[in-house]
Write a protein that holds these residues in place. Structure first.
Motif, PDB file in Angstrom:
ATOM      1  N   UNK A 208      13.796 -30.677  38.287  1.00 41.79           N
ATOM      2  CA  UNK A 208      12.585 -29.951  38.674  1.00 41.79           C
ATOM      3  C   UNK A 208      11.520 -28.836  38.738  1.00 41.79           C
ATOM      4  N   UNK A 209      12.401 -28.199  38.604  1.00 41.83           N
ATOM      5  CA  UNK A 209      11.864 -26.922  38.470  1.00 41.83           C
ATOM      6  C   UNK A 209      11.657 -26.778  36.565  1.00 41.83           C
ATOM      7  N   UNK A 210      12.261 -27.045  36.071  1.00 38.48           N
ATOM      8  CA  UNK A 210      12.095 -27.052  34.929  1.00 38.48           C
ATOM      9  C   UNK A 210      10.984 -28.294  34.021  1.00 38.48           C
ATOM     10  N   UNK A 211      10.748 -29.224  34.670  1.00 42.37           N
ATOM     11  CA  UNK A 211       9.430 -30.256  34.751  1.00 42.37           C
ATOM     12  C   UNK A 211       8.292 -29.311  35.034  1.00 42.37           C
ATOM     13  N   UNK A 212       8.642 -28.997  36.435  1.00 48.17           N
ATOM     14  CA  UNK A 212       7.127 -27.742  36.588  1.00 48.17           C
ATOM     15  C   UNK A 212       6.657 -27.240  35.601  1.00 48.17           C
ATOM     16  N   UNK A 213       7.905 -26.108  35.152  1.00 50.57           N
ATOM     17  CA  UNK A 213       7.692 -25.225  34.067  1.00 50.57           C
ATOM     18  C   UNK A 213       6.832 -25.587  32.937  1.00 50.57           C
ATOM     19  N   UNK A 214       7.243 -27.002  32.250  1.00 50.73           N
ATOM     20  CA  UNK A 214       7.116 -27.584  31.114  1.00 50.73           C
ATOM     21  C   UNK A 214       5.836 -27.796  31.108  1.00 50.73           C
ATOM     22  N   UNK A 215       5.758 -28.660  32.156  1.00 53.46           N
ATOM     23  CA  UNK A 215       4.228 -29.281  32.403  1.00 53.46           C
ATOM     24  C   UNK A 215       3.003 -27.872  32.090  1.00 53.46           C
ATOM     25  N   UNK A 216       3.238 -27.192  33.093  1.00 54.00           N
ATOM     26  CA  UNK A 216       2.278 -26.301  33.513  1.00 54.00           C
ATOM     27  C   UNK A 216       2.051 -25.741  32.507  1.00 54.00           C
ATOM     28  N   UNK A 217       2.829 -25.059  31.661  1.00 50.07           N
ATOM     29  CA  UNK A 217       2.790 -25.086  30.752  1.00 50.07           C
ATOM     30  C   UNK A 217       1.142 -26.085  29.137  1.00 50.07           C
ATOM     31  N   UNK A 218       1.858 -27.350  28.958  1.00 49.90           N
ATOM     32  CA  UNK A 218       1.314 -28.004  28.537  1.00 49.90           C
ATOM     33  C   UNK A 218       0.011 -28.230  29.268  1.00 49.90           C
ATOM     34  N   UNK A 219       0.017 -28.474  30.389  1.00 43.54           N
ATOM     35  CA  UNK A 219      -1.444 -28.616  31.394  1.00 43.54           C
ATOM     36  C   UNK A 219      -2.433 -26.838  30.798  1.00 43.54           C
ATOM     37  N   UNK A 220      -1.917 -26.180  30.796  1.00 44.48           N
ATOM     38  CA  UNK A 220      -2.769 -25.748  29.890  1.00 44.48           C
ATOM     39  C   UNK A 220      -3.272 -25.629  28.613  1.00 44.48           C
ATOM     40  N   UNK A 221      -2.647 -25.945  27.797  1.00 44.74           N
ATOM     41  CA  UNK A 221      -3.346 -26.124  26.490  1.00 44.74           C
ATOM     42  C   UNK A 221      -4.258 -27.703  26.035  1.00 44.74           C
ATOM     43  N   UNK A 222      -3.274 -29.120  27.555  1.00 41.26           N
ATOM     44  CA  UNK A 222      -4.700 -29.689  27.618  1.00 41.26           C
ATOM     45  C   UNK A 222      -5.346 -30.251  28.496  1.00 41.26           C
ATOM     46  N   UNK A 223      -5.049 -29.668  29.397  1.00 41.90           N
ATOM     47  CA  UNK A 223      -5.950 -30.220  30.470  1.00 41.90           C
ATOM     48  C   UNK A 223      -6.518 -28.746  31.773  1.00 41.90           C
ATOM     49  N   UNK A 224      -7.504 -27.779  31.161  1.00 43.10           N
ATOM     50  CA  UNK A 224      -6.866 -26.902  32.232  1.00 43.10           C
ATOM     51  C   UNK A 224      -8.175 -27.019  33.419  1.00 43.10           C
ATOM     52  N   UNK A 225      -8.674 -27.863  33.213  1.00 37.44           N
ATOM     53  CA  UNK A 225      -9.480 -28.584  34.555  1.00 37.44           C
ATOM     54  C   UNK A 225      -8.385 -29.337  35.784  1.00 37.44           C
ATOM     55  N   UNK A 226      -7.310 -29.339  35.008  1.00 40.95           N
ATOM     56  CA  UNK A 226      -6.451 -30.601  36.349  1.00 40.95           C
ATOM     57  C   UNK A 226      -5.991 -29.394  37.311  1.00 40.95           C
ATOM     58  N   UNK A 227      -5.375 -29.392  38.267  1.00 45.17           N
ATOM     59  CA  UNK A 227      -4.568 -28.598  39.550  1.00 45.17           C
ATOM     60  C   UNK A 227      -3.548 -28.581  38.696  1.00 45.17           C
ATOM     61  N   UNK A 228      -2.325 -27.124  38.177  1.00 41.16           N
ATOM     62  CA  UNK A 228      -1.071 -27.103  38.296  1.00 41.16           C
ATOM     63  C   UNK A 228       0.032 -27.629  38.788  1.00 41.16           C
ATOM     64  N   UNK A 229       0.963 -27.850  38.701  1.00 43.97           N
ATOM     65  CA  UNK A 229       1.990 -28.438  39.134  1.00 43.97           C
ATOM     66  C   UNK A 229       2.845 -27.608  39.668  1.00 43.97           C
TER      67      UNK A 229
END
Length: 277
Positions: A208-229
């Motif tokens: 769960x913690x791994x997915x949180x970190x991976x997804x947040x890094x991806x969201x920073x690059x692709x969907x900056x307007x959405x809430x972080x995980x």
């Protein structure tokens, strides 16, 4: 992960609309290990709707204190957590709390009936290694940790709630109980964790913690307007120098963990716009 766009989930009967709520945050999602526990947790919600699935990853959605919440079983182990959390994230989940059980690695001070809140997880499992090199640590979200500490104080649980590093394993019976021909190696490893001050052992948090970190890094690059995980976990200690407590004691400890989970959501939601510092 090739994309953060919604995919068609294969292990749950949900759409992106089912994860919406609480403004832009989406539903807070509680992930116990079993569907029976998910159903029991959902009894605390109002206006409950159930999206059932043949694999028993049923999604219970409703409200509690006007906060929109969902509950679903993650199943057992990191491979199952990987599937369930990933599909939820693709559908828009951004606030996830694992509510589960663990065995104490510090039985002299952390007994059955205690609650453990992982600050980070030892990645003694294989699933997260498909995402991150084993040398990369994974941790709970700081916003969650701030909320759970506030909630524990409000619930007068300071002496019962312990924050610290926990251990995530693949095999309950081999790693913890010495099944199989590698018993001596497993015993040495668990003693090493104990000497290092690791609080407890369980089977899902690292992924769960791994997915949180991976997804947040991806969201920073692709969907900056959405809430972080953001994610975290609350674990009921059901074993110390005895492998498992009796049924009534287990039930009471799990109920205590669920109580803290809901109190944490209330505190977290109230402080969502405030910096965790």
């Amino acid at each position: 992960m090739q994309s953060t766009s919604p995919l068609q989930p294969m292990h749950m009967n949900l759409s992106t609309q089912d994860l919406q709520g609480n403004g832009r945050l989406g539903r807070y999602v509680l992930l116990p290990g079993s569907d029976g526990r998910a159903e029991a947790i959902a009894q605390r919600l109002q206006n409950v709707k159930v999206q059932s699935h043949s694999r028993r990853h049923n999604f219970y959605m409703g409200t509690w204190q006007d906060i929109e919440i969902g509950v679903m079983s993650s199943g057992m182990g990191c491979p199952s957590m990987d599937i369930i959390a990933t599909e939820l994230l693709h559908l828009g989940a951004r606030r996830i709390i694992r509510v589960g059980t663990a065995g104490s690695l510090q039985p002299q001070r952390l007994r059955i009936g205690s609650l453990v809140v992982p600050t980070a997880a030892v990645r003694d499992e294989g699933t997260s290694r498909h995402y991150l090199d084993p040398s990369v640590p994974v941790q709970a979200s700081l916003e969650f940790l701030d909320a759970v500490r506030r909630a524990a104080r409000e619930q007068k649980l300071e002496g019962r709630v312990h924050l610290g590093i926990t251990h995530t394993k693949d095999s309950l019976y081999a790693r913890e109980f010495g099944e199989g021909p590698m018993q001596a190696e497993h015993s040495r490893y668990m003693q090493h964790l104990q000497a290092a001050g690791v609080l407890a052992s369980e089977m899902e948090c690292a992924q769960l913690f791994t997915l949180t970190q991976v997804w947040n890094q991806k969201l920073l690059q692709t969907e900056k307007d959405r809430p972080s995980v953001r994610s975290g976990a609350i674990l009921a200690v059901i074993g110390d120098d005895q492998p498992f407590a009796d049924g009534e004691e287990v039930k009471l400890t799990i109920e205590r963990a669920i109580d803290l989970g809901f109190a944490t959501i209330a505190t977290w939601f109230k402080n969502e716009d405030r910096p965790w510092l």
